[in-house]
Design a protein around this motif. Structure first.
Motif, PDB file in Angstrom:
ATOM      1  N   TYR A  26       0.828  -1.199   0.000  1.00 31.63           N
ATOM      2  CA  TYR A  26       0.000   0.000   0.000  1.00 31.63           C
ATOM      3  C   TYR A  26       0.864   1.251   0.000  1.00 31.63           C
ATOM      4  CZ  TYR A  26      -3.666  -3.251   1.477  1.00 31.63           C
ATOM      5  OH  TYR A  26      -4.545  -4.296   1.543  1.00 31.63           O
ATOM      6  N   THR A  28       0.588   5.174   1.377  1.00 30.49           N
ATOM      7  CA  THR A  28      -0.147   6.142   2.179  1.00 30.49           C
ATOM      8  C   THR A  28       0.335   7.542   1.844  1.00 30.49           C
ATOM      9  OG1 THR A  28      -0.293   4.566   4.008  1.00 30.49           O
ATOM     10  CG2 THR A  28      -0.789   6.855   4.499  1.00 30.49           C
ATOM     11  N   ILE A  76      -9.019  -1.224   3.732  1.00 32.94           N
ATOM     12  CA  ILE A  76      -8.374   0.079   3.588  1.00 32.94           C
ATOM     13  C   ILE A  76      -8.832   1.059   4.667  1.00 32.94           C
ATOM     14  CG2 ILE A  76      -8.020   2.055   2.070  1.00 32.94           C
ATOM     15  CD1 ILE A  76      -6.674  -0.447   1.077  1.00 32.94           C
ATOM     16  N   GLU A  80      -6.467   3.093   7.290  1.00 32.95           N
ATOM     17  CA  GLU A  80      -6.436   4.558   7.385  1.00 32.95           C
ATOM     18  C   GLU A  80      -6.749   5.026   8.806  1.00 32.95           C
ATOM     19  OE1 GLU A  80      -7.641   5.872   2.814  1.00 32.95           O
ATOM     20  OE2 GLU A  80      -9.216   5.609   4.318  1.00 32.95           O
ATOM     21  N   ILE A  99      -4.977   6.126   1.511  1.00 39.21           N
ATOM     22  CA  ILE A  99      -4.277   4.928   1.055  1.00 39.21           C
ATOM     23  C   ILE A  99      -4.727   4.522  -0.342  1.00 39.21           C
ATOM     24  CG2 ILE A  99      -3.987   2.445   1.461  1.00 39.21           C
ATOM     25  CD1 ILE A  99      -3.997   2.986   4.417  1.00 39.21           C
ATOM     26  N   THR A 101      -3.727   1.275  -3.315  1.00 36.46           N
ATOM     27  CA  THR A 101      -2.948   0.079  -3.606  1.00 36.46           C
ATOM     28  C   THR A 101      -1.947   0.420  -4.703  1.00 36.46           C
ATOM     29  OG1 THR A 101      -4.431  -0.699  -5.350  1.00 36.46           O
ATOM     30  CG2 THR A 101      -4.955  -1.356  -3.086  1.00 36.46           C
TER      31      THR A 101
END
Length: 205
Positions: A26, A28, A76, A80, A99, A101
């Protein structure tokens, strides 16, 4: 630490069975990191915060709050929320986390919201990242914010922002955008996102 099959390390102190474990990567994008007085955060400290959540292979990219990590969950919203809460504890102020992918980030880079001629002529081309998609009414309001120097295109959880003048010469600020959306967001230049995709070899379509 050596782990016999079928166990696999997936983070600090966390393990799962190889046959049932799926690790996802992921990205961020944090809001307001190293922006404003008293909000300076070292990237090493940021990495440690993410590792404290038992994420693996944590790395940061430049000093604007971009963190790449791996986790076994695919929730997700939960990620977060946990990141936001841990950053609040560590830094003492709220930091929104957005976030994506690795596949989503590659799609964002490849998406063409404007004709190539407009993009080539622009002085800045930014992407506004949101936590959720924008409804049709809000899309119309965002489009109505268009000026002679600034143009917007909403797609999914992103708003593509084309600027024909640099911020110092533009009549547009993010204040009306914040009022229109009524939710937090974070902004990155398309160049930064492209560099991330190339650096971390995210799958590109």
């Amino acid at each position: 630490m050596h782990l016999p099959e079928p166990w696999l390390s997936v983070g600090v102190g966390r393990f799962c069975r190889v046959k049932v474990c799926t690790v996802s990567r992921y990205i961020t994008l944090l809001r307001a990191i190293n922006v404003g007085r008293g909000r300076t955060v070292k990237m090493e400290s940021l990495r440690q915060v993410f590792e404290s959540l038992s994420f693996s292979n944590v790395t940061t990219f430049i000093a604007s709050g971009n963190v790449v990590f791996e986790a076994t969950t695919r929730n997700i919203k939960s990620l977060e929320k946990n990141i936001k809460g841990r950053l609040q504890e560590a830094l003492g102020y709220e930091v929104a986390a957005f976030i994506r992918t690795e596949a989503e980030l590659a799609e964002i880079v490849n998406y063409k919201p404007f004709p190539r001629s407009k993009i080539d002529a622009a002085t800045e081309f930014n992407i506004i990242f949101l936590a959720d998609t924008v409804d049709e009414k809000s899309k119309q309001k965002v489009s109505a914010l268009r000026t002679d120097t600034d143009e917007f295109h909403v797609h999914g959880r992103e708003i593509y922002w084309l600027r024909r003048q640099r911020q110092s010469g533009s009549t547009f600020s993010t204040v009306p955008l914040e009022k229109t959306l009524g939710r937090p967001f974070t902004i990155r230049g398309t160049t930064t996102i492209k560099r991330m995709v190339l650096k971390f070899s995210f799958t590109k379509g």
